[in-house]
Every structure is written in structure tokens, then in C-alpha cells.
Design a protein around this motif. Sequence first.
Motif, mmCIF file in Angstrom:
data_model
loop_
_atom_site.group_PDB
_atom_site.id
_atom_site.type_symbol
_atom_site.label_atom_id
_atom_site.label_comp_id
_atom_site.label_asym_id
_atom_site.label_seq_id
_atom_site.Cartn_x
_atom_site.Cartn_y
_atom_site.Cartn_z
ATOM 1 N N GLY A 148 0.799 -1.221 0.000
ATOM 2 C CA GLY A 148 0.000 0.000 0.000
ATOM 3 C C GLY A 148 0.824 1.258 0.000
ATOM 4 O O GLY A 148 0.303 2.351 0.221
ATOM 5 N N LEU A 149 2.135 1.119 -0.278
ATOM 6 C CA LEU A 149 3.072 2.245 -0.266
ATOM 7 C C LEU A 149 3.097 2.964 1.091
ATOM 8 O O LEU A 149 3.322 4.175 1.158
ATOM 9 C CB LEU A 149 2.755 3.234 -1.393
ATOM 10 N N LEU A 150 2.893 2.212 2.156
ATOM 11 C CA LEU A 150 2.940 2.763 3.507
ATOM 12 C C LEU A 150 4.321 2.528 4.113
ATOM 13 O O LEU A 150 4.872 1.431 4.014
ATOM 14 C CB LEU A 150 1.878 2.112 4.387
ATOM 15 N N PRO A 151 4.911 3.546 4.733
ATOM 16 C CA PRO A 151 6.200 3.374 5.397
ATOM 17 C C PRO A 151 6.025 2.684 6.747
ATOM 18 O O PRO A 151 4.968 2.766 7.377
ATOM 19 C CB PRO A 151 6.688 4.809 5.577
ATOM 20 N N ASP A 152 7.074 2.004 7.190
ATOM 21 C CA ASP A 152 7.048 1.244 8.440
ATOM 22 C C ASP A 152 7.839 2.002 9.501
ATOM 23 O O ASP A 152 9.048 2.227 9.334
ATOM 24 C CB ASP A 152 7.665 -0.135 8.204
ATOM 25 N N ALA A 158 15.104 1.882 12.880
ATOM 26 C CA ALA A 158 16.397 1.223 12.688
ATOM 27 C C ALA A 158 17.343 2.058 11.840
ATOM 28 O O ALA A 158 18.561 1.811 11.851
ATOM 29 C CB ALA A 158 16.173 -0.143 12.050
ATOM 30 N N MET A 159 16.822 3.017 11.099
ATOM 31 C CA MET A 159 17.653 3.855 10.237
ATOM 32 C C MET A 159 18.211 5.080 10.949
ATOM 33 O O MET A 159 19.085 5.767 10.416
ATOM 34 C CB MET A 159 16.835 4.326 9.023
ATOM 35 N N ILE A 160 17.699 5.387 12.114
ATOM 36 C CA ILE A 160 18.092 6.604 12.820
ATOM 37 C C ILE A 160 19.514 6.472 13.360
ATOM 38 O O ILE A 160 19.879 5.459 13.962
ATOM 39 C CB ILE A 160 17.100 6.908 13.956
ATOM 40 N N THR A 161 20.311 7.491 13.109
ATOM 41 C CA THR A 161 21.676 7.556 13.613
ATOM 42 C C THR A 161 21.842 8.842 14.419
ATOM 43 O O THR A 161 20.897 9.644 14.544
ATOM 44 C CB THR A 161 22.699 7.554 12.462
ATOM 45 N N VAL A 168 10.235 12.815 7.475
ATOM 46 C CA VAL A 168 9.253 13.608 6.727
ATOM 47 C C VAL A 168 8.159 12.691 6.189
ATOM 48 O O VAL A 168 8.444 11.702 5.517
ATOM 49 C CB VAL A 168 9.922 14.352 5.553
ATOM 50 N N LEU A 169 6.910 13.028 6.490
ATOM 51 C CA LEU A 169 5.759 12.317 5.939
ATOM 52 C C LEU A 169 4.931 13.295 5.113
ATOM 53 O O LEU A 169 4.739 14.441 5.517
ATOM 54 C CB LEU A 169 4.881 11.729 7.048
ATOM 55 N N VAL A 170 4.451 12.842 3.968
ATOM 56 C CA VAL A 170 3.524 13.633 3.151
ATOM 57 C C VAL A 170 2.229 12.840 3.045
ATOM 58 O O VAL A 170 2.204 11.742 2.499
ATOM 59 C CB VAL A 170 4.090 13.891 1.738
ATOM 60 N N ALA A 186 0.782 8.563 14.146
ATOM 61 C CA ALA A 186 1.101 8.639 15.566
ATOM 62 C C ALA A 186 2.309 7.782 15.918
ATOM 63 O O ALA A 186 3.135 8.164 16.763
ATOM 64 C CB ALA A 186 -0.110 8.214 16.395
ATOM 65 N N ALA A 187 2.426 6.629 15.275
ATOM 66 C CA ALA A 187 3.577 5.756 15.529
ATOM 67 C C ALA A 187 4.875 6.440 15.096
ATOM 68 O O ALA A 187 5.906 6.324 15.783
ATOM 69 C CB ALA A 187 3.400 4.427 14.804
ATOM 70 N N PHE A 188 4.840 7.147 13.987
ATOM 71 C CA PHE A 188 6.026 7.885 13.565
ATOM 72 C C PHE A 188 6.331 9.021 14.532
ATOM 73 O O PHE A 188 7.503 9.322 14.794
ATOM 74 C CB PHE A 188 5.840 8.419 12.141
ATOM 75 N N ARG A 189 5.298 9.667 15.072
ATOM 76 C CA ARG A 189 5.527 10.685 16.094
ATOM 77 C C ARG A 189 6.262 10.083 17.289
ATOM 78 O O ARG A 189 7.210 10.682 17.832
ATOM 79 C CB ARG A 189 4.178 11.268 16.515
#
Length: 396
Positions: A148-152, A158-161, A168-170, A186-189
Motif C-alpha cells: 500500500g506504499l505505507l512506510p514502516d 532502525a535507520m536513525i543515527t 518527513v511524511l507527506v 502517531a507511531a512515527f511521532r
Amino acid sequence: MTLPRTAATFPPPVMEARRWIADAKFSAERPLINVSQAAPVDPPTDALRKHIAETALTLDSAHLYGPVLGLPALRAEVASNFSAAYGGAINDSNVCITAGCNQAFCAAMMTLAAEGDEVILPTPYYFNHKMWLDMTGVRCVDLPTGPGLLPDPDVARAMITERTRAIVLVTPNNPAGVEYPADLVAAFRDVAREARIALIVDETYRDFHSKSGAPHDLFTDPDWADTVIQLYSFSKAYRLTGHRVGAMIAHPDRLAQVEKFLDTVTICPNQLAQHAALWGMQNLGQWLAGERAEILDRRAAIEEGFPKLAEKGWDLLGVGAYFAYVTHPFRRSSLQLAQDMVSDAAVLALPGTMFMPDDDPAGQRQLRIAFANIDRAGINTLFERLAGLAPRKVSS
């Protein structure tokens, strides 16, 4: 020799695509269908145009410098309107007005990231976001999207350094049209807050969201401003694209830093544009509801008509707001296909390669269709032309 900053990124995609039709000839029987740019081509309503004209003629201050962060009345209207819409507490001091939503993004990033820092963008991404990061020396960390082209959010975590400064979400998404569910946002928040980075939510197309009511509940959190930066555009809602007026909602301390950037670049937002946006917010609610209903009907037309393309091997990956994002069935790249479509189908669309990193092969099979300027009949004609495309020999 050190290259200038602008050499770090690619040409503007919409301008690049326009060059493909510069010398093209189209017949009256088969005029060009331009689905390359996500912008209304009609002017504002007559009532709004009259208000702009009257303001230009009668309000002397509309021709002078104004406050760097925008007209107080417009900032207050945005705060009140958005507080009611999202069920949260947004104050005037949380709002600034910018010369379009693109400038809001650039201003936000200037307060967040330095050269060598990192920002996470889900792919496919909005190309202007990537271009600004490139030109400022900020590394774009590509977050592949799933079903569904949804980011996880767990993949993003795991990518955060130690150099990551923002996610960024659009939503609704440009280019894919996908609407991110409230719990996903909310999960991304939560991921961003945990990492002490910013979550930028670009809601340029929020007025055309299919969900009634608030698309998320970020602003119901009393501490939202420690993490969330929201971006908005008046251009799509009130047909003010040429006037360049957008907004940012963030912590007042961040806006104090934003003010430095805006004062250096534009000094103040366009005054007539701000008065137009204010009048639109106060007077065009019913009209905007009708515009939303029309866009949602066109979205339905995309979904209802797509089977004729599916029979030919096309796939609808996402649809919503102004966009349909599709895969094509041909062996040639999407860039070559998009160029061929000008002569073969009198259609101008943008290839997925303009929204994806060079090393991601998925972009070679994807196209964005911006359907805001074609009605149901136009969508049907578009699908007929695409269904009639024949394979070509792949260029060596």
C-alpha cells in the motif's frame, strides 16, 4: 573546482517534462492530456478574485512590507481553524505564513539540519524535498515503503543515527496519493520523539482527504510541539498557486529561527496572497467542500476505470488527493515511456524515476498521474489512450 550547491541535485522535474512538449504538435481531435503537475489550472473564484482586486485598490498596506512571519489575522485564523479541525490546541504563536508550502519545508529544514546531517524520506518521495536536501548538503535516507506504499515506523527507527534530524511524511501523499492512517502517523511521532528528532508532516492536500474529520490526532497531544512540525498549502484549496502562500505550525522557539531564514529570503510573504487566503478561509468553506467532493469523485473514477488498464498489465499502487501512482507493463524505462507517451498518446505524465533514488529499480516501472485537472470524461479518455499504447523496442 568546487561546484555550486545547485549542481548537487537534478533539474526540476515539471520543467524538464515541459521541455518534452515544447516542439510537439497536437491535433484538435487528440489534444494533449497533461497529468504532469499537481496544480489547479483554473483561477480562483470570481468572488475571491474581486476581493484580491479590491484589496489591491483600497488597502495601502497590502503593497508594503508586512510581518516576516505573516499577517496576524491570518495566523490567528489558521490557529483557530486548525484547532477546531484537529481537536487540539494551536495558538497564533505556533503559526507562520510562508511563500508557499515548499518554502515552509525549506525553512523548517534550515532550523533542523546542517551539512552532513540526515533526514529520512519515504520513497517514492516528493522531488522538491529531495532537491532541497541535496542543495543544502543534507543526506537523504531513503525509507522504502511496503504494501500500500505505507512506510514502516520500525524500519525508520532502525535507520536513525546520531546524525538524523527529522522524518518527513507527506499525507495524502505526493506522488502516490496514499493517505497514511492516523495510527501510523502517531507511531512515527512516537519514533521521532523517542529519538529526539522532528516529525515533519506535509499536509498540502489535507483538504482533499477522503476521511471526514481529522486525518490524525497529533495536535490532541498537549506536548505536540516538542516533536511535530506541520506544513500546509493554501494554493490547492483556493487556487492560489501563482500567489505562493503556505503555512507552518510548530513550536514558537522554532519559528523564531524560521524568522531568520524568511527575513533573508523573502522578507515577508506576499501580502495580497495572505489577504486572499484569509478571505478564502473565512468565506469559501462550502465552495471548498464542493471542490473536495469533485476530487473524490475523480478518485472514484480512477478506481472504477482502472480495470481496462489492469487487463493490459498496469497496476494501481496508490490513489488519493490529486494523484494516481501506477506501474506500467513495458520493458522500457518509465522515463523513456513518459517521453514516448507525448507522441504515442498525447499524454504528459511524470516517470517514477523522478520520485525514486537512482539505485532503486522500482522507479523504472512507475508513473505518477496527477488527475486534478481532468474530469471523469478526461480520465476515461486518458485510460483509453494508455490502454492503446503498444510495446516499443527497448533502446540499447
